[in-house]
Design a protein around this motif. Structure first.
Motif, PDB file in Angstrom:
ATOM      1  N   PHE A  84       0.833  -1.210   0.000  1.00  0.00           N
ATOM      2  CA  PHE A  84       0.000   0.000   0.000  1.00  0.00           C
ATOM      3  C   PHE A  84       0.864   1.256   0.000  1.00  0.00           C
ATOM      4  O   PHE A  84       0.557   2.237  -0.679  1.00  0.00           O
ATOM      5  N   GLU A  85       1.958   1.224   0.738  1.00  0.00           N
ATOM      6  CA  GLU A  85       2.839   2.380   0.850  1.00  0.00           C
ATOM      7  C   GLU A  85       3.520   2.725  -0.472  1.00  0.00           C
ATOM      8  O   GLU A  85       4.036   3.832  -0.637  1.00  0.00           O
ATOM      9  N   HIS A  86       3.538   1.778  -1.423  1.00  0.00           N
ATOM     10  CA  HIS A  86       4.179   2.016  -2.712  1.00  0.00           C
ATOM     11  C   HIS A  86       3.205   2.560  -3.761  1.00  0.00           C
ATOM     12  O   HIS A  86       3.632   2.928  -4.862  1.00  0.00           O
ATOM     13  N   LEU A  87       1.918   2.599  -3.454  1.00  0.00           N
ATOM     14  CA  LEU A  87       0.942   2.986  -4.477  1.00  0.00           C
ATOM     15  C   LEU A  87       1.115   4.426  -4.926  1.00  0.00           C
ATOM     16  O   LEU A  87       0.831   4.759  -6.077  1.00  0.00           O
ATOM     17  N   GLU A  88       1.572   5.289  -4.039  1.00  0.00           N
ATOM     18  CA  GLU A  88       1.832   6.668  -4.448  1.00  0.00           C
ATOM     19  C   GLU A  88       2.864   6.698  -5.580  1.00  0.00           C
ATOM     20  O   GLU A  88       2.695   7.425  -6.566  1.00  0.00           O
ATOM     21  N   ASP A  89       3.928   5.906  -5.462  1.00  0.00           N
ATOM     22  CA  ASP A  89       4.944   5.846  -6.519  1.00  0.00           C
ATOM     23  C   ASP A  89       4.350   5.334  -7.819  1.00  0.00           C
ATOM     24  O   ASP A  89       4.664   5.843  -8.905  1.00  0.00           O
ATOM     25  N   VAL A  90       3.494   4.301  -7.727  1.00  0.00           N
ATOM     26  CA  VAL A  90       2.847   3.748  -8.920  1.00  0.00           C
ATOM     27  C   VAL A  90       1.998   4.816  -9.609  1.00  0.00           C
ATOM     28  O   VAL A  90       2.075   5.011 -10.831  1.00  0.00           O
ATOM     29  N   LEU A  91       1.199   5.542  -8.828  1.00  0.00           N
ATOM     30  CA  LEU A  91       0.289   6.542  -9.404  1.00  0.00           C
ATOM     31  C   LEU A  91       1.060   7.714 -10.000  1.00  0.00           C
ATOM     32  O   LEU A  91       0.692   8.237 -11.062  1.00  0.00           O
ATOM     33  N   ILE A  92       2.118   8.139  -9.346  1.00  0.00           N
ATOM     34  CA  ILE A  92       2.935   9.234  -9.881  1.00  0.00           C
ATOM     35  C   ILE A  92       3.596   8.815 -11.188  1.00  0.00           C
ATOM     36  O   ILE A  92       3.590   9.568 -12.174  1.00  0.00           O
ATOM     37  N   GLN A  93       4.148   7.624 -11.215  1.00  0.00           N
ATOM     38  CA  GLN A  93       4.823   7.164 -12.427  1.00  0.00           C
ATOM     39  C   GLN A  93       3.849   6.945 -13.571  1.00  0.00           C
ATOM     40  O   GLN A  93       4.155   7.240 -14.731  1.00  0.00           O
ATOM     41  N   MET A  94       2.644   6.441 -13.275  1.00  0.00           N
ATOM     42  CA  MET A  94       1.642   6.304 -14.332  1.00  0.00           C
ATOM     43  C   MET A  94       1.282   7.659 -14.906  1.00  0.00           C
ATOM     44  O   MET A  94       1.155   7.822 -16.122  1.00  0.00           O
ATOM     45  N   ALA A  95       1.139   8.660 -14.044  1.00  0.00           N
ATOM     46  CA  ALA A  95       0.773  10.003 -14.502  1.00  0.00           C
ATOM     47  C   ALA A  95       1.871  10.629 -15.362  1.00  0.00           C
ATOM     48  O   ALA A  95       1.590  11.441 -16.243  1.00  0.00           O
ATOM     49  N   LYS A  96       3.124  10.245 -15.121  1.00  0.00           N
ATOM     50  CA  LYS A  96       4.245  10.788 -15.886  1.00  0.00           C
ATOM     51  C   LYS A  96       4.514  10.000 -17.173  1.00  0.00           C
ATOM     52  O   LYS A  96       4.909  10.577 -18.183  1.00  0.00           O
ATOM     53  N   GLU A  97       4.324   8.684 -17.103  1.00  0.00           N
ATOM     54  CA  GLU A  97       4.754   7.834 -18.210  1.00  0.00           C
ATOM     55  C   GLU A  97       3.644   7.468 -19.189  1.00  0.00           C
ATOM     56  O   GLU A  97       3.924   7.161 -20.345  1.00  0.00           O
ATOM     57  N   ILE A  98       2.390   7.478 -18.734  1.00  0.00           N
ATOM     58  CA  ILE A  98       1.279   7.059 -19.614  1.00  0.00           C
ATOM     59  C   ILE A  98       0.301   8.222 -19.737  1.00  0.00           C
ATOM     60  O   ILE A  98      -0.469   8.489 -18.809  1.00  0.00           O
ATOM     61  N   PRO A  99       0.319   8.924 -20.855  1.00  0.00           N
ATOM     62  CA  PRO A  99      -0.523  10.122 -20.965  1.00  0.00           C
ATOM     63  C   PRO A  99      -2.016   9.818 -21.010  1.00  0.00           C
ATOM     64  O   PRO A  99      -2.436   8.756 -21.481  1.00  0.00           O
ATOM     65  N   PHE A 100      -2.773  10.745 -20.480  1.00  0.00           N
ATOM     66  CA  PHE A 100      -4.223  10.760 -20.655  1.00  0.00           C
ATOM     67  C   PHE A 100      -4.448  11.359 -22.035  1.00  0.00           C
ATOM     68  O   PHE A 100      -4.098  12.517 -22.283  1.00  0.00           O
ATOM     69  N   GLU A 101      -5.002  10.575 -22.966  1.00  0.00           N
ATOM     70  CA  GLU A 101      -5.102  11.076 -24.347  1.00  0.00           C
ATOM     71  C   GLU A 101      -6.204  10.360 -25.123  1.00  0.00           C
ATOM     72  O   GLU A 101      -6.623   9.258 -24.768  1.00  0.00           O
ATOM     73  N   ASN A 102      -6.649  11.021 -26.206  1.00  0.00           N
ATOM     74  CA  ASN A 102      -7.788  10.532 -26.988  1.00  0.00           C
ATOM     75  C   ASN A 102      -7.466  10.334 -28.467  1.00  0.00           C
ATOM     76  O   ASN A 102      -8.359  10.383 -29.315  1.00  0.00           O
ATOM     77  N   LEU A 103      -6.192  10.125 -28.820  1.00  0.00           N
ATOM     78  CA  LEU A 103      -5.823  10.063 -30.233  1.00  0.00           C
ATOM     79  C   LEU A 103      -6.485   8.904 -30.962  1.00  0.00           C
ATOM     80  O   LEU A 103      -6.804   9.021 -32.147  1.00  0.00           O
ATOM     81  N   SER A 104      -6.707   7.781 -30.281  1.00  0.00           N
ATOM     82  CA  SER A 104      -7.359   6.661 -30.972  1.00  0.00           C
ATOM     83  C   SER A 104      -8.782   7.034 -31.378  1.00  0.00           C
ATOM     84  O   SER A 104      -9.275   6.583 -32.417  1.00  0.00           O
ATOM     85  N   ILE A 105      -9.447   7.847 -30.571  1.00  0.00           N
ATOM     86  CA  ILE A 105     -10.787   8.326 -30.933  1.00  0.00           C
ATOM     87  C   ILE A 105     -10.700   9.257 -32.131  1.00  0.00           C
ATOM     88  O   ILE A 105     -11.452   9.117 -33.110  1.00  0.00           O
ATOM     89  N   MET A 106      -9.777  10.212 -32.087  1.00  0.00           N
ATOM     90  CA  MET A 106      -9.662  11.192 -33.162  1.00  0.00           C
ATOM     91  C   MET A 106      -9.207  10.541 -34.474  1.00  0.00           C
ATOM     92  O   MET A 106      -9.535  11.028 -35.559  1.00  0.00           O
ATOM     93  N   GLU A 107      -8.477   9.442 -34.370  1.00  0.00           N
ATOM     94  CA  GLU A 107      -7.983   8.754 -35.570  1.00  0.00           C
ATOM     95  C   GLU A 107      -8.867   7.571 -35.964  1.00  0.00           C
ATOM     96  O   GLU A 107      -8.515   6.792 -36.848  1.00  0.00           O
ATOM     97  N   ASN A 108     -10.008   7.430 -35.286  1.00  0.00           N
ATOM     98  CA  ASN A 108     -10.998   6.408 -35.612  1.00  0.00           C
ATOM     99  C   ASN A 108     -10.389   4.998 -35.620  1.00  0.00           C
ATOM    100  O   ASN A 108     -10.600   4.209 -36.539  1.00  0.00           O
ATOM    101  N   ARG A 109      -9.655   4.680 -34.573  1.00  0.00           N
ATOM    102  CA  ARG A 109      -9.064   3.346 -34.444  1.00  0.00           C
ATOM    103  C   ARG A 109      -9.332   2.761 -33.058  1.00  0.00           C
ATOM    104  O   ARG A 109      -8.451   2.194 -32.422  1.00  0.00           O
ATOM    105  N   ASN A 110     -10.572   2.895 -32.640  1.00  0.00           N
ATOM    106  CA  ASN A 110     -10.975   2.338 -31.350  1.00  0.00           C
ATOM    107  C   ASN A 110     -11.115   0.826 -31.444  1.00  0.00           C
ATOM    108  O   ASN A 110     -11.424   0.275 -32.498  1.00  0.00           O
ATOM    109  N   ALA A 111     -10.883   0.183 -30.325  1.00  0.00           N
ATOM    110  CA  ALA A 111     -11.014  -1.269 -30.251  1.00  0.00           C
ATOM    111  C   ALA A 111     -11.813  -1.621 -29.011  1.00  0.00           C
ATOM    112  O   ALA A 111     -11.933  -0.826 -28.078  1.00  0.00           O
ATOM    113  N   ALA A 112     -12.363  -2.818 -29.002  1.00  0.00           N
ATOM    114  CA  ALA A 112     -13.094  -3.296 -27.826  1.00  0.00           C
ATOM    115  C   ALA A 112     -12.166  -3.281 -26.607  1.00  0.00           C
ATOM    116  O   ALA A 112     -10.958  -3.457 -26.727  1.00  0.00           O
TER     117      ALA A 112
END
Length: 263
Positions: A24-52
């Motif tokens: 549990f004490e490591h979850l802050e590190d996980v959440l910070i790294q996810m926020a830095k390394e994996i962007p919140f983005e919608n390019l698959s929607i804009m490029e019409n390449r959505n998948a199930a």
């Protein structure tokens, strides 16, 4: 694909030690790294390449191709990572509050979040709220959590949109508490097919904010960055730096430079 593949490869993408137990004490590190390394983005929607929304498709997109995603993608990958780390985890649906329109999202309950239990206490764990991420687990007992992104708390309510409200006071941006979203902690998602319904609403709803123009955002060591097809904004130590984008070539260059985009 065995779900257990997510765990070691996501660790690698996030720069987490291979042999360290995720407590549990490591979850802050996980959440910070996810926020830095994996962007919140919608390019698959804009490029019409959505998948199930399946683990194979999410693995291919976010782990192998190293793209980002929206809440229903980011928090689904996080869900399996948390489960594989030994946490009792439930995904639930929420509804965001639109402060520009002073109303709840017209698309309804399209925000996906995770709930975990630790020492008998439920916590909110969210990696899919764009620039509004708590970056720490937030207990559902009203306690204020402080992170590099601001202050966050969850209030128990008896409302039409659920039994909980997330409040936020973003660092350098909010002077007062703002509602982030409402959710029902008692209504867990039972099947990934429910996330296809969420994706369908976000892709097709006329008032969806994610089907109009490209949007990418992620955390940095100094704050965060946000890219659209008309502007590039950097928050550096609380100061906003905004740059207008004049053409598609400039947009793609910023995409490659700041988001390591290979497309």
């Amino acid at each position: 694909m065995a779900k257990s593949i997510i765990h070691p490869i996501l660790r690698q993408r996030l720069g987490l030690p291979d042999n360290e137990t995720i407590a549990f004490e490591h979850l802050e590190d996980v959440l910070i790294q996810m926020a830095k390394e994996i962007p919140f983005e919608n390019l698959s929607i804009m490029e019409n390449r959505n998948a199930a929304i399946t683990m194979d498709n999410l693995f291919d997109k976010m782990i192998l191709r190293k793209e980002g995603g929206l809440c229903y993608e980011l928090n689904t990958v996080l869900y399996y990572f948390l489960c594989e780390s030994g946490f009792h985890t439930t995904m639930v649906r929420g509804i965001t509050y639109d402060h520009n329109e002073s109303q709840w999202s017209a698309g309804g309950r399209t925000h996906i979040i995770n709930l975990i239990e630790h020492n008998g206490q439920p916590y909110l764990v969210d990696s899919g709220f764009g620039g509004n991420l708590p970056l720490k687990p937030v207990p559902l007992n009203g306690e204020v959590v402080v992170s590099d992104n601001g202050e966050f708390r969850v209030e128990r309510v008896n409302g039409e949109h659920g039994d909980c409200l997330l409040y936020m006071k973003l660092k350098h941006k909010h002077d007062d508490w703002k509602i982030g979203y409402a959710f029902d902690s008692t209504r867990g998602i039972k099947d990934l097919s429910e996330l296809d319904d969420v994706q369908n609403i976000i892709v097709h709803h006329p008032q969806s904010r994610f089907n109009k123009k490209p949007l990418l955002t992620k955390r940095t060591d100094q704050g965060n960055i946000t890219l659209t097809n008309s502007s590039f904004t950097q928050w550096i130590d609380g100061i906003e730096h905004k740059q207008e984008i004049n053409d598609e070539a400039m947009f793609k260059e910023l995409l490659r430079t700041h988001f390591d985009w290979k497309g």
